[in-house]
Enzyme design. Structure first.
Site, PDB file in Angstrom:
ATOM      1  N   ARG A 107       0.857  -1.192   0.000  1.00  0.00           N
ATOM      2  CA  ARG A 107       0.000   0.000   0.000  1.00  0.00           C
ATOM      3  C   ARG A 107       0.889   1.237   0.000  1.00  0.00           C
ATOM      4  O   ARG A 107       2.099   1.128   0.177  1.00  0.00           O
ATOM      5  CB  ARG A 107      -0.961  -0.005   1.198  1.00  0.00           C
ATOM      6  N   ASN A 145      -5.162   7.672   4.523  1.00  0.00           N
ATOM      7  CA  ASN A 145      -4.917   6.919   5.755  1.00  0.00           C
ATOM      8  C   ASN A 145      -3.449   7.051   6.116  1.00  0.00           C
ATOM      9  O   ASN A 145      -2.568   6.733   5.295  1.00  0.00           O
ATOM     10  CB  ASN A 145      -5.246   5.434   5.552  1.00  0.00           C
ATOM     11  N   GLU A 146      -3.187   7.549   7.297  1.00  0.00           N
ATOM     12  CA  GLU A 146      -1.812   7.648   7.807  1.00  0.00           C
ATOM     13  C   GLU A 146      -0.821   8.112   6.734  1.00  0.00           C
ATOM     14  O   GLU A 146       0.092   7.368   6.331  1.00  0.00           O
ATOM     15  CB  GLU A 146      -1.360   6.319   8.399  1.00  0.00           C
ATOM     16  N   GLU A 303      -7.607   4.843  15.576  1.00  0.00           N
ATOM     17  CA  GLU A 303      -7.262   3.412  15.627  1.00  0.00           C
ATOM     18  C   GLU A 303      -6.462   3.123  16.880  1.00  0.00           C
ATOM     19  O   GLU A 303      -5.579   3.909  17.252  1.00  0.00           O
ATOM     20  CB  GLU A 303      -6.336   3.016  14.468  1.00  0.00           C
ATOM     21  N   TRP A 311       2.954  -6.427  13.556  1.00  0.00           N
ATOM     22  CA  TRP A 311       4.103  -5.877  12.835  1.00  0.00           C
ATOM     23  C   TRP A 311       5.317  -5.644  13.735  1.00  0.00           C
ATOM     24  O   TRP A 311       6.240  -4.952  13.352  1.00  0.00           O
ATOM     25  CB  TRP A 311       3.697  -4.578  12.116  1.00  0.00           C
ATOM     26  N   LYS A 352      -3.754 -10.458   8.838  1.00  0.00           N
ATOM     27  CA  LYS A 352      -4.691 -11.444   9.395  1.00  0.00           C
ATOM     28  C   LYS A 352      -4.350 -11.803  10.839  1.00  0.00           C
ATOM     29  O   LYS A 352      -5.206 -12.286  11.571  1.00  0.00           O
ATOM     30  CB  LYS A 352      -4.773 -12.680   8.510  1.00  0.00           C
TER      31      LYS A 352
END
Ligand code: GAL
Length: 642
Positions: A107, A145-146, A303, A311, A352
């Protein structure tokens, strides 16, 4: 924003068959969810082929939310361009300092200065806005986003040209730039703008001012993208507030002060990092930072995680009750919304193993029970919304200074300004003192004490601002290697710290980084750093074995400034800060009990809420400001009037 506390998370329905959506919203209601962020990573689903839009499925998502009374933080999906984009426009992919062009498949695969990225991003944002501008679910724009999470700096030719334009705007002429960058050093004088590059890989050390300006430019380039999207959204929906989620306190690539100024409401993301011990204090730092970025007004936690992230080298799951304590800490420190990444834990993809509100194992789980209980609790705490936190202490922090100090040729690599800021904040946390963060040039009136843990670079305006604060009666504590260089990373001459020699009544000749801790006359230890300082007007409060000052205090105007020439151990630092707090008339919200956090939020009409959060494994008795006692069980939290 609507009444009450916003509660929910990122909902990514495109990852799931449509049959699950009804169940999702039913469970959202069960958990007290009243807000979700949608569309964040939907670009390839909304525009599967360039110029071909498919909004049918997203209409159903938005309608389901509206039917169930759940508000949408509607994202522009621009954080993750689809494969068709980089396939058609490979020149828009980001390039690293070594000249490697990165590929799609993750991304944020775009160069922030790419005109074609901007064009396509604005087009999809416009389509989303045109489609949903009157939709009843729309509450807030969640732009992108961020920004800068993965592509904060791009070194491609397009970025190089944009960097030159930015430099022309900043310096006007090459002579001014050459002077600011000190290009006489190592024969770097530029005779043509076209010669100027981003600080790509070089045989040896890069020019520090060039590197610093590139960090500034890169941050500005991303803020500019946000502003372009925001302006477009404002044209179409002038009454819908806009935000983007910062990573305040965790990522330092974006100038959060400048970014926050462009938002209607500041939102941020926070994830616990590292070992369990006291990581809730790092959380408090991020929350205090978010509040300060929003000028003290309520902000939005966009968030955080219900349990483990995916991570870090070792991803620690949250212990029972930790999710609630974490959420209440954000709430206590001014958040009016508590949201998570993400609603339903993904089955595929890179995240996930990241926890969510609805875990893989379903609803008969610790996480789900805690999520639902928190939803009910936040609904009951709806009156907290809109109240604010008052801090008497400000801690100065500036991205330019962090970036400048990041240059590889410093007296020591072991002095970390962010870690120092967090350590000082933690000392205040342990003392029960609530603290704001502030830019060095911010208005400091209203504070009693200003602390400067480690601010290598300060502008003339920032330097004068702190002096003026002390002159008018404020108390100041400055840590070492602060006020050393100007905004171009040029040393302030005549003895360090050039910006604040008068304020501190001290002049330093030479730095002596330490290879091991040393003992001071008081018995405290200093580590990492020491200085050969001489007092001019200050009094010496502690010394090295050599007799040179380690801690000084200088009367200045109607105030006073303490100076530390080393990194004091935690206990000694706490002692210095306690001394300064006493002098400034700053006190804890409630008498501090080890490991128990007490913070107050108040409304202008006098209604106030005392948050008492027990991070220990022992029950604790907290004496309230009103003189009562409240028992907070181990790992528990209470919110009481007061
Ligand atoms: C954030 C990001 C989310 C998700 C999360 C995982 O940085 O905005 O999309 O990746 O981290 O912790």
């Amino acid at each position: 924003m609507p009444d009450g506390i916003a509660y929910g998370g990122d909902w990514n329905p495109e990852q799931w068959p449509e049959e699950t959506w009804e169940q999702d919203v039913a469970l959202m209601r069960e958990a007290g969810v009243n807000r979700v962020s949608v569309g964040i990573f939907s670009w390839s689903s909304l525009e599967p082929v360039e110029g071909v839009f498919d909004f049918g499925w997203f209409d159903r998502v938005m309608d389901l939310l509206a039917e169930n009374g759940i508000g949408a933080n509607l994202a522009t999906p621009t954080a993750s361009p689809p494969p068709w984009f980089s396939d058609a426009y490979p020149q828009a992919l980001p390039v690293d300092a070594d000249g490697r062009r990165l590929h799609h498949g993750s991304r944020q695969g775009f160069c922030p200065s790419s005109p074609i990225y901007r064009e396509k991003a604005l087009r999809v944002a416009e389509q989303v806005a045109l489609r949903y501008r009157d939709h009843p679910a729309l509450v807030l724009w969640h732009v992108h986003n961020e920004y800068g999470c993965h592509n904060a700096r791009c070194y491609c030719d397009t970025s190089a040209a944009a960097f030159r334009d930015w430099l022309r705007g900043r310096y006007g002429t090459l002579d001014v730039l050459n002077d600011a960058w000190g290009t006489a050093f190592w024969s770097q004088r530029y005779s043509d703008w076209a010669q100027i590059l981003p600080p790509r890989a070089t045989p040896s050390l890069p020019n520090p001012a060039q590197q610093l300006d590139f960090r500034r430019f890169s941050s500005d380039a991303l803020i500019e993208l946000y502003v372009a999207e925001r302006d477009l959204l404002k044209q179409l929906t002038p009454d819908v507030p806009a935000t983007t989620n910062l990573m305040a306190g965790a990522h330092w690539d974006m100038d959060c002060w400048a970014f926050a100024a462009e938002m209607d409401v500041v939102s941020t993301d926070h994830y616990l990092i590292g070992a369990r011990r006291e990581r809730h204090i790092d959380l408090a730092f991020a929350a205090d930072y978010a509040r300060s970025l929003n000028g003290g007004r309520p902000w939005l936690l966009m968030e955080h995680s219900t349990s483990a992230v995916n991570w870090q080298p070792r991803n620690l799951a949250k212990t029972p009750g930790e999710l609630r304590r974490n959420s209440l800490t954000h709430l206590a420190r001014g958040a009016d919304g508590i949201m998570f990444f993400q609603w339903r834990q993904s089955r595929s993809g890179a995240e996930k193993w990241h926890s969510a509100m609805l875990p893989h194992a379903g609803t008969d789980t610790k996480i789900w029970r805690e999520v639902a209980a928190l939803g009910a609790e936040l609904a009951a705490l709806g009156d907290v919304a809109g109240s604010t936190v008052k801090a008497d202490v400000a801690l100065l922090l500036d991205h330019s200074s962090v970036w400048a100090q990041d240059h590889p040729a410093q007296p020591t690599a072991e002095l970390d300004p962010v870690e120092e800021a967090k350590r000082w904040h933690a000392a205040l946390w342990r003392a029960g003192v609530t603290c704001d963060l502030a830019h060095p040039e911010a208005d400091l009136t209203g504070y009693r004490l200003v602390v400067v843990p480690q601010l290598y670079l300060v502008s003339d305006a920032g330097a004068a601002n702190l002096e003026e604060f002390a002159r008018r009666g404020g108390a100041v504590v400055v840590g070492p290697y602060s006020g050393i260089v100007d905004e171009h990373d040029r040393v302030r001459l005549g003895g360090y710290p050039g910006a604040w020699r008068d304020l501190l009544g001290v002049s330093v000749e030479e730095f002596f980084p330490l290879d091991e801790p040393i003992r001071l006359a008081s018995g405290a230890t200093g580590s990492v750093w020491s200085e050969a300082a001489r007092v001019t007007t200050a009094k010496v409060l502690d010394t090295y074995a050599t007799g040179e000052p380690a801690w000084t205090r200088n009367e200045f105007g109607d105030g006073a400034a303490h100076y530390l020439t080393t990194l004091l151990d935690d206990a000694a630092l706490a002692e210095v800060l306690a001394t300064a707090c006493r002098e400034a008339g700053v006190s804890a919200v409630a008498a501090s009990v080890a490991g128990v956090e007490v913070v107050r939020r108040s409304h202008p009409d006098g209604r106030s809420f005392l948050f008492c959060i027990n991070h220990t494994t022992e029950d604790a008795a907290v004496t309230t400001p009103a003189g009562g006692t409240v028992t907070v069980a181990a790992g528990d939290a209470v919110v009481i009037p007061g």
